[in-house]
Design an enzyme around this catalytic site. Structure first.
Site, PDB file in Angstrom:
ATOM      1  CG  HIS A 106      -0.197   0.001   2.532  1.00 15.31           C
ATOM      2  ND1 HIS A 106      -0.045  -1.125   3.297  1.00 15.31           N
ATOM      3  CD2 HIS A 106       0.454   0.982   3.195  1.00 15.31           C
ATOM      4  CE1 HIS A 106       0.649  -0.845   4.368  1.00 15.31           C
ATOM      5  NE2 HIS A 106       0.973   0.432   4.338  1.00 15.31           N
TER       6      HIS A 106
HETATM    7  C1  T46 Z   1       2.906   0.929   6.845  1.00 15.87           C
HETATM    8  C2  T46 Z   1       3.740  -0.293   6.999  1.00 15.87           C
HETATM    9  C3  T46 Z   1       5.217   0.018   7.083  1.00 15.87           C
HETATM   10  C4  T46 Z   1      -3.987  -0.866  13.680  1.00 15.87           C
HETATM   11  O1  T46 Z   1      -5.032  -1.163  14.272  1.00 15.87           O
HETATM   12  N1  T46 Z   1      -3.272   0.232  14.073  1.00 15.87           N
HETATM   13  C5  T46 Z   1      -2.110   0.584  13.462  1.00 15.87           C
HETATM   14  O2  T46 Z   1      -1.486   1.586  13.872  1.00 15.87           O
HETATM   15  C6  T46 Z   1      -1.649  -0.203  12.364  1.00 15.87           C
HETATM   16  C7  T46 Z   1      -0.348   0.177  11.645  1.00 15.87           C
HETATM   17  C8  T46 Z   1      -2.372  -1.299  11.980  1.00 15.87           C
HETATM   18  N2  T46 Z   1      -3.514  -1.609  12.636  1.00 15.87           N
HETATM   19  C9  T46 Z   1      -4.247  -2.813  12.248  1.00 15.87           C
HETATM   20  C10 T46 Z   1      -4.848  -2.790  10.850  1.00 15.87           C
HETATM   21  C11 T46 Z   1      -4.789  -4.247  10.422  1.00 15.87           C
HETATM   22  O3  T46 Z   1      -5.930  -4.911  10.874  1.00 15.87           O
HETATM   23  O4  T46 Z   1      -3.317  -3.905  12.243  1.00 15.87           O
HETATM   24  C12 T46 Z   1      -3.569  -4.798  11.157  1.00 15.87           C
HETATM   25  C13 T46 Z   1      -2.334  -4.965  10.285  1.00 15.87           C
HETATM   26  O5  T46 Z   1      -2.091  -3.731   9.580  1.00 15.87           O
HETATM   27  P1  T46 Z   1      -1.567  -3.689   8.075  1.00 15.87           P
HETATM   28  O6  T46 Z   1      -2.074  -4.862   7.333  1.00 15.87           O
HETATM   29  O7  T46 Z   1      -1.862  -2.340   7.527  1.00 15.87           O
HETATM   30  O8  T46 Z   1       0.006  -3.857   8.305  1.00 15.87           O
HETATM   31  P2  T46 Z   1       1.200  -3.757   7.248  1.00 15.87           P
HETATM   32  O9  T46 Z   1       2.354  -4.433   7.884  1.00 15.87           O
HETATM   33  O10 T46 Z   1       0.793  -4.212   5.899  1.00 15.87           O
HETATM   34  O11 T46 Z   1       1.517  -2.167   7.122  1.00 15.87           O
HETATM   35  C14 T46 Z   1       1.966  -1.425   8.236  1.00 15.87           C
HETATM   36  C15 T46 Z   1       1.188  -0.108   8.362  1.00 15.87           C
HETATM   37  O12 T46 Z   1      -0.213  -0.396   8.368  1.00 15.87           O
HETATM   38  C16 T46 Z   1       1.481   0.855   7.251  1.00 15.87           C
HETATM   39  O13 T46 Z   1       0.997   2.139   7.605  1.00 15.87           O
HETATM   40  O14 T46 Z   1       3.338   1.889   6.222  1.00 15.87           O
HETATM   41  O15 T46 Z   1       3.359  -1.115   8.113  1.00 15.87           O
END
Ligand code: T46
Length: 139
Positions: A49
């Site tokens: 993303h």
């Molecule tokens: C990014 C990269 C480097 C939350 O509830 N709070 C938070 O602050 C974050 C970051 C995530 N979440 C929840 C949302 C999803 O249900 O945790 C779950 C996993 O998040 P996500 O799939 O977005 O994680 P990544 O590793 O794909 O991405 C993350 C960050 O979301 C993003 O901002 O830049 O790490």
């Protein structure tokens, strides 16, 4: 592509090493959120993303991983393999995190609270977003 990394100052003595991260000092924004990921399973790739406005600094405080950055024109891979190295990640950059070592702990400092509306999770939408921003910048 312009890539900004930081070499954080290490305060070391016979007890070990301490690194301090401070907003507007060695982190170029006000820190509003910190999150970290660990226990990442073998072969996993995360991210996929971009963000519309969020700015972040990534630090692999234990172990190692790699970060793919894509600005819509160029791609680059930055290894994060020591706890005193930071990677600045601005908005408008597609990112993927991969090659996590078993012990990797990837910590992220962010300038905004979590907001799903700030995410662009579709690659075609991301390309359209950067194209629009580039067009606006030219006029
Ligand atoms: C990014 C990269 C480097 C939350 O509830 N709070 C938070 O602050 C974050 C970051 C995530 N979440 C929840 C949302 C999803 O249900 O945790 C779950 C996993 O998040 P996500 O799939 O977005 O994680 P990544 O590793 O794909 O991405 C993350 C960050 O979301 C993003 O901002 O830049 O790490």
């Amino acid at each position: 592509m312009n890539i900004t990394t930081f070499d954080f100052e290490e305060h070391g003595d016979e007890r070990g090493i301490l690194i301090s991260l401070e907003e507007e000092r060695n982190i170029p924004f006000d820190i509003r959120r910190c999150y970290f990921m660990y226990n990442t399973q073998p072969g996993v790739r995360r991210g996929f993303h971009a963000h519309k406005t969020l700015r972040q600094v990534l630090v692999c405080v234990r172990g190692s991983c790699k970060i793919l950055l894509d600005d819509g024109r160029e791609k680059a891979v930055v290894p994060l393999d020591r706890p005193n190295k930071g990677l600045y990640l601005s908005s408008d950059i597609w990112r993927e995190m991969f090659d996590f070592s078993d012990d990797a702990v990837l910590m992220v400092l962010a300038d905004q609270l979590y907001d799903e509306a700030d995410y662009i999770r579709n690659y075609a939408d991301f390309l359209a977003w950067v194209e629009k921003k580039n067009r606006e910048a030219r006029t």
